[in-house]
Design a protein around this motif. Structure first.
Motif, PDB file in Angstrom:
ATOM      1  N   TRP A 161       0.808  -1.228   0.000  1.00  0.00           N
ATOM      2  CA  TRP A 161       0.000   0.000   0.000  1.00  0.00           C
ATOM      3  C   TRP A 161       0.836   1.269   0.000  1.00  0.00           C
ATOM      4  O   TRP A 161       0.287   2.373  -0.003  1.00  0.00           O
ATOM      5  CB  TRP A 161      -0.922  -0.002   1.224  1.00  0.00           C
ATOM      6  CG  TRP A 161      -2.013  -1.006   1.125  1.00  0.00           C
ATOM      7  CD1 TRP A 161      -2.014  -2.282   1.592  1.00  0.00           C
ATOM      8  CD2 TRP A 161      -3.292  -0.820   0.499  1.00  0.00           C
ATOM      9  NE1 TRP A 161      -3.181  -2.908   1.305  1.00  0.00           N
ATOM     10  CE2 TRP A 161      -3.998  -2.034   0.640  1.00  0.00           C
ATOM     11  CE3 TRP A 161      -3.903   0.249  -0.159  1.00  0.00           C
ATOM     12  CZ2 TRP A 161      -5.281  -2.204   0.135  1.00  0.00           C
ATOM     13  CZ3 TRP A 161      -5.184   0.083  -0.664  1.00  0.00           C
ATOM     14  CH2 TRP A 161      -5.863  -1.126  -0.515  1.00  0.00           C
ATOM     15  N   LEU A 162       2.173   1.121   0.011  1.00  0.00           N
ATOM     16  CA  LEU A 162       3.032   2.288   0.137  1.00  0.00           C
ATOM     17  C   LEU A 162       2.805   3.339  -0.955  1.00  0.00           C
ATOM     18  O   LEU A 162       2.760   4.541  -0.654  1.00  0.00           O
ATOM     19  CB  LEU A 162       4.500   1.844   0.165  1.00  0.00           C
ATOM     20  CG  LEU A 162       5.511   2.882   0.667  1.00  0.00           C
ATOM     21  CD1 LEU A 162       5.133   3.384   2.046  1.00  0.00           C
ATOM     22  CD2 LEU A 162       6.918   2.281   0.698  1.00  0.00           C
ATOM     23  N   PRO A 163       2.668   2.971  -2.231  1.00  0.00           N
ATOM     24  CA  PRO A 163       2.424   4.014  -3.252  1.00  0.00           C
ATOM     25  C   PRO A 163       1.167   4.840  -2.970  1.00  0.00           C
ATOM     26  O   PRO A 163       1.183   6.069  -3.118  1.00  0.00           O
ATOM     27  CB  PRO A 163       2.288   3.202  -4.552  1.00  0.00           C
ATOM     28  CG  PRO A 163       3.063   1.953  -4.304  1.00  0.00           C
ATOM     29  CD  PRO A 163       2.844   1.639  -2.851  1.00  0.00           C
ATOM     30  N   LEU A 164       0.083   4.168  -2.555  1.00  0.00           N
ATOM     31  CA  LEU A 164      -1.149   4.899  -2.244  1.00  0.00           C
ATOM     32  C   LEU A 164      -0.961   5.787  -1.020  1.00  0.00           C
ATOM     33  O   LEU A 164      -1.424   6.941  -0.993  1.00  0.00           O
ATOM     34  CB  LEU A 164      -2.293   3.909  -2.004  1.00  0.00           C
ATOM     35  CG  LEU A 164      -3.638   4.527  -1.599  1.00  0.00           C
ATOM     36  CD1 LEU A 164      -4.152   5.462  -2.687  1.00  0.00           C
ATOM     37  CD2 LEU A 164      -4.669   3.433  -1.306  1.00  0.00           C
ATOM     38  N   LEU A 165      -0.266   5.267  -0.012  1.00  0.00           N
ATOM     39  CA  LEU A 165      -0.028   6.068   1.196  1.00  0.00           C
ATOM     40  C   LEU A 165       0.832   7.286   0.893  1.00  0.00           C
ATOM     41  O   LEU A 165       0.606   8.372   1.444  1.00  0.00           O
ATOM     42  CB  LEU A 165       0.637   5.198   2.260  1.00  0.00           C
ATOM     43  CG  LEU A 165      -0.204   4.049   2.811  1.00  0.00           C
ATOM     44  CD1 LEU A 165       0.620   3.183   3.757  1.00  0.00           C
ATOM     45  CD2 LEU A 165      -1.434   4.584   3.533  1.00  0.00           C
ATOM     46  N   TYR A 166       1.816   7.119   0.005  1.00  0.00           N
ATOM     47  CA  TYR A 166       2.633   8.259  -0.409  1.00  0.00           C
ATOM     48  C   TYR A 166       1.763   9.323  -1.082  1.00  0.00           C
ATOM     49  O   TYR A 166       1.928  10.531  -0.852  1.00  0.00           O
ATOM     50  CB  TYR A 166       3.725   7.804  -1.367  1.00  0.00           C
ATOM     51  CG  TYR A 166       5.025   7.427  -0.702  1.00  0.00           C
ATOM     52  CD1 TYR A 166       5.589   8.223   0.294  1.00  0.00           C
ATOM     53  CD2 TYR A 166       5.706   6.266  -1.070  1.00  0.00           C
ATOM     54  CE1 TYR A 166       6.774   7.875   0.908  1.00  0.00           C
ATOM     55  CE2 TYR A 166       6.901   5.915  -0.461  1.00  0.00           C
ATOM     56  CZ  TYR A 166       7.432   6.728   0.523  1.00  0.00           C
ATOM     57  OH  TYR A 166       8.608   6.375   1.127  1.00  0.00           O
ATOM     58  N   ALA A 167       0.853   8.873  -1.937  1.00  0.00           N
ATOM     59  CA  ALA A 167      -0.022   9.812  -2.640  1.00  0.00           C
ATOM     60  C   ALA A 167      -0.894  10.592  -1.651  1.00  0.00           C
ATOM     61  O   ALA A 167      -1.060  11.816  -1.767  1.00  0.00           O
ATOM     62  CB  ALA A 167      -0.891   9.055  -3.646  1.00  0.00           C
ATOM     63  N   ILE A 168      -1.445   9.870  -0.668  1.00  0.00           N
ATOM     64  CA  ILE A 168      -2.270  10.528   0.354  1.00  0.00           C
ATOM     65  C   ILE A 168      -1.429  11.506   1.173  1.00  0.00           C
ATOM     66  O   ILE A 168      -1.853  12.640   1.452  1.00  0.00           O
ATOM     67  CB  ILE A 168      -2.918   9.476   1.260  1.00  0.00           C
ATOM     68  CG1 ILE A 168      -3.913   8.626   0.455  1.00  0.00           C
ATOM     69  CG2 ILE A 168      -3.617  10.137   2.444  1.00  0.00           C
ATOM     70  CD1 ILE A 168      -4.486   7.455   1.229  1.00  0.00           C
ATOM     71  N   ALA A 169      -0.221  11.069   1.541  1.00  0.00           N
ATOM     72  CA  ALA A 169       0.658  11.918   2.345  1.00  0.00           C
ATOM     73  C   ALA A 169       1.042  13.193   1.616  1.00  0.00           C
ATOM     74  O   ALA A 169       1.341  14.211   2.243  1.00  0.00           O
ATOM     75  CB  ALA A 169       1.917  11.144   2.736  1.00  0.00           C
ATOM     76  N   LEU A 170       1.018  13.175   0.301  1.00  0.00           N
ATOM     77  CA  LEU A 170       1.354  14.365  -0.488  1.00  0.00           C
ATOM     78  C   LEU A 170       0.130  15.214  -0.786  1.00  0.00           C
ATOM     79  O   LEU A 170       0.146  16.439  -0.608  1.00  0.00           O
ATOM     80  CB  LEU A 170       2.020  13.937  -1.798  1.00  0.00           C
ATOM     81  CG  LEU A 170       2.402  15.053  -2.761  1.00  0.00           C
ATOM     82  CD1 LEU A 170       3.462  15.957  -2.142  1.00  0.00           C
ATOM     83  CD2 LEU A 170       2.891  14.487  -4.087  1.00  0.00           C
ATOM     84  N   LEU A 171      -0.964  14.575  -1.196  1.00  0.00           N
ATOM     85  CA  LEU A 171      -2.127  15.315  -1.687  1.00  0.00           C
ATOM     86  C   LEU A 171      -2.904  16.002  -0.564  1.00  0.00           C
ATOM     87  O   LEU A 171      -3.400  17.127  -0.746  1.00  0.00           O
ATOM     88  CB  LEU A 171      -3.048  14.371  -2.458  1.00  0.00           C
ATOM     89  CG  LEU A 171      -2.491  13.827  -3.771  1.00  0.00           C
ATOM     90  CD1 LEU A 171      -3.462  12.836  -4.399  1.00  0.00           C
ATOM     91  CD2 LEU A 171      -2.214  14.971  -4.746  1.00  0.00           C
TER      92      LEU A 171
END
Length: 555
Positions: free
Chosen positions: A161-171
């Motif tokens: 899930w890291l790619p999705l979590l990175y996206a959330i952490a940025l957006l």
């Protein structure tokens, strides 16, 4: 328990911040939508239950952080841990004025703590207020994300899930800050109209100058109080150390050249850090990862306290024996102990996942398979290096899939040879049957490979397989990153010797009668030989199978 409470209070605060930033994001649309979204935010948090949960988590997280700082025996932290602590410290001066200027101003002076009041005061104030207001969510978000990373990175699902979590952490923070910035710009534009800010502040019930000065004084007092608590905690640490020295000294021997003597009360991990001895600890000493585990012995080992339920749970996950403990959880009483870290200091999150119970070392009855390509030197002569590597990789994939399909564990590839272990998690009879099944599958896989590569090789590949079973020593062996689960002992040596005998008997498989008897397999139709094995007393009865594909499937 303290660590779990701190983590869950952090979850509550993180959810609050997420909802707050999502509300800010509505500023990208309009001021009216921004304020309308705040209605749902207030509905969620500004009620007796929401307020109790929020402020309970806020004060709980703060005081648990101070307790954690007091409990630490060494402030030798990683760069990420220092970053998280510094960001957490910055939240207090940045957040105090915001909380006092909104929530407390509402309680004391009836101020309507909506976006008009906050944005209007930023427009009327100087640039420092804007920096402080926009810096707060960024500091809080980075602090929370570092904490969540350390809490989640050991979970098996985290990498997926890291790619999705990175996206959330940025957006989420970018959207929230951008929405607030656009809303501030709109209010600044409206403030150009005569009387706009005065009307806005009148509707927000802004307190008098005396009231505003009182709010600033409360904010300063809160910051001073937090600073006093921090200084008090840091001052109490040396006093605690002096007191605990009266209880006795703990001596740890890491090896013949490294010893540590520290007062009672420290964990083994803290003693390692104080002494500057590298020690793995992926979770930072929170008792979650097991990478700090040590084998502990010595004359006073019987004095050690029993493992807590949380420590027992982590040790059970990795199949640790009784003499293995978590260095971050064990606080030895006064005495003399011998400590052996079981993982290299460079161990990462992968080493924290569930491992084979045999990793710590023990004797197990297993079946060993050795296989080798016959005449590979002549086959590889005249071929380009790329072609040789390609051919070997195709062979390794075919044999590896056959071994794993039969239930075995690939131990290592040695040149053009392979070693596999059967029985790490099964009974001896099943292990021996799996080894025979793997040999048959390897013969079939080799036939398919020869057919597929008939146009690329001058002669078909031929293999020799040796099988033997017996007791071996199984455990994780090696150094640093070259550590892996393997087996050693006479059984391994004999299986390797049987593989070389395939050349002498012109057979594809030489298997010991010991393994056949354990498996309950009848190969009496094949040649029998009594062979001498170097270093072994007596002769060993074996069967030689010319074509391994002739074996019937065993289960």
């Amino acid at each position: 328990m303290v660590g779990r409470l701190r983590l869950w209070s952090g979850y509550v605060l993180f959810f609050y911040v997420v909802t707050h930033l999502l509300n800010h994001t509505l500023g990208l649309i309009s001021l009216r939508i921004l304020e309308a979204g705040r209605h749902w935010f207030v509905l969620m948090w500004h009620n007796p239950i929401g307020q109790t949960v929020l402020y309970g988590a806020l004060f709980g997280h703060f005081f648990l952080a101070l307790w954690s700082l007091y409990r630490r025996r060494a402030l030798k932290l990683s760069s990420w841990e220092w970053t998280q602590w510094i960001l957490g410290g910055l939240i207090i001066p940045l957040g105090a004025i915001h909380v006092v200027g909104t929530r407390l101003a509402h309680e004391l002076y009836g101020v309507e703590p909506g976006y008009p009041w906050v944005l209007g005061s930023l427009v009327a104030g100087d640039w420092t207020g804007i920096v402080r207001q926009f810096g707060l969510p960024l500091v809080v978000w980075l602090h929370a994300c570092i904490g969540l990373h350390f809490a989640w990175r050991l979970r098996p699902w985290y990498r997926t899930w890291l790619p999705l979590l990175y996206a959330i952490a940025l957006l989420v923070p970018v959207g929230g800050i951008a929405g607030a910035a656009i809303a501030l710009r709109d209010v600044a534009d409206l403030a150009q109209q005569p009387g706009f800010l005065a009307n806005l502040f009148e509707r927000a019930h802004v307190p008098t100058q005396e009231g505003i000065a009182n709010l600033y004084a409360i904010s300063r007092n809160l910051q001073i109080g937090a600073l006093v608590l921090l200084v008090g905690v840091l001052s109490a640490r040396p006093l605690r150390d002096l007191w605990e020295r009266r209880a006795g000294v703990v001596r740890l021997d890491y090896d013949e050249r490294r010893s540590v003597a520290q007062p009672t009360g420290l964990t083994i991990l803290e003693m390692s850090r104080v002494a500057g001895i590298p020690h793995a600890s992926v979770c930072g000493g929170r008792g979650r990862c097991s990478t700090c585990r040590v084998r502990i012995g010595g004359q006073d080992r019987a004095k050690l306290p029993a493992a807590s339920p949380d420590e027992q749970k982590v040790l059970a996950r990795v199949g640790a024996p009784a003499n293995v403990r978590l260095a971050c959880q064990l606080r030895p009483p006064p005495g003399h102990y011998r400590v052996t870290p079981l993982l290299p200091a460079s161990a990462g999150p992968v080493e924290a996942y569930r491992r084979q119970p045999q990793a710590h070392g023990g004797e197990h009855y297993v079946a060993i398979l050795f296989a080798d390509i016959r005449g590979f030197t002549s086959i590889s002569e005249g071929k380009l290096p790329y072609d040789v590597v390609f051919l070997l990789n195709r062979y390794f994939r075919a044999t590896g899939q056959a071994i794993e399909a039969a239930g075995g564990r690939l131990d290592k590839f040695i040149g053009d040879g392979v070693m596999a272990i059967f029985g790490l998690t099964s009974e001896p009879q099943a292990a021996c049957r799996q080894a025979l099944d793997a040999a048959r599958r390897m013969g079939d896989a080799l036939s398919d490979l020869n057919e597929a590569m008939s146009g690329d090789i001058d002669q078909p590949l031929r293999i020799g397989i040796g099988l033997h079973s017996g007791p071996t020593i199984v455990g994780e062996m090696g150094y640093a990153r070259a550590t892996h689960l393997t087996a050693i002992g006479d059984t391994v040596n004999i299986a390797s010797r049987l593989e070389t005998l395939t050349k002498e008997f012109t057979a594809e498989l030489v298997v010991s009668q010991e393994l056949l008897d354990r498996a309950g397999a009848d190969l009496s139709a094949y040649e029998s030989h009594d062979v001498e094995i170097r270093g072994r007393q007596g002769r060993l009865t074996v069967r030689a199978v010319k074509k391994v594909s002739e074996l019937t499937a065993l289960s």
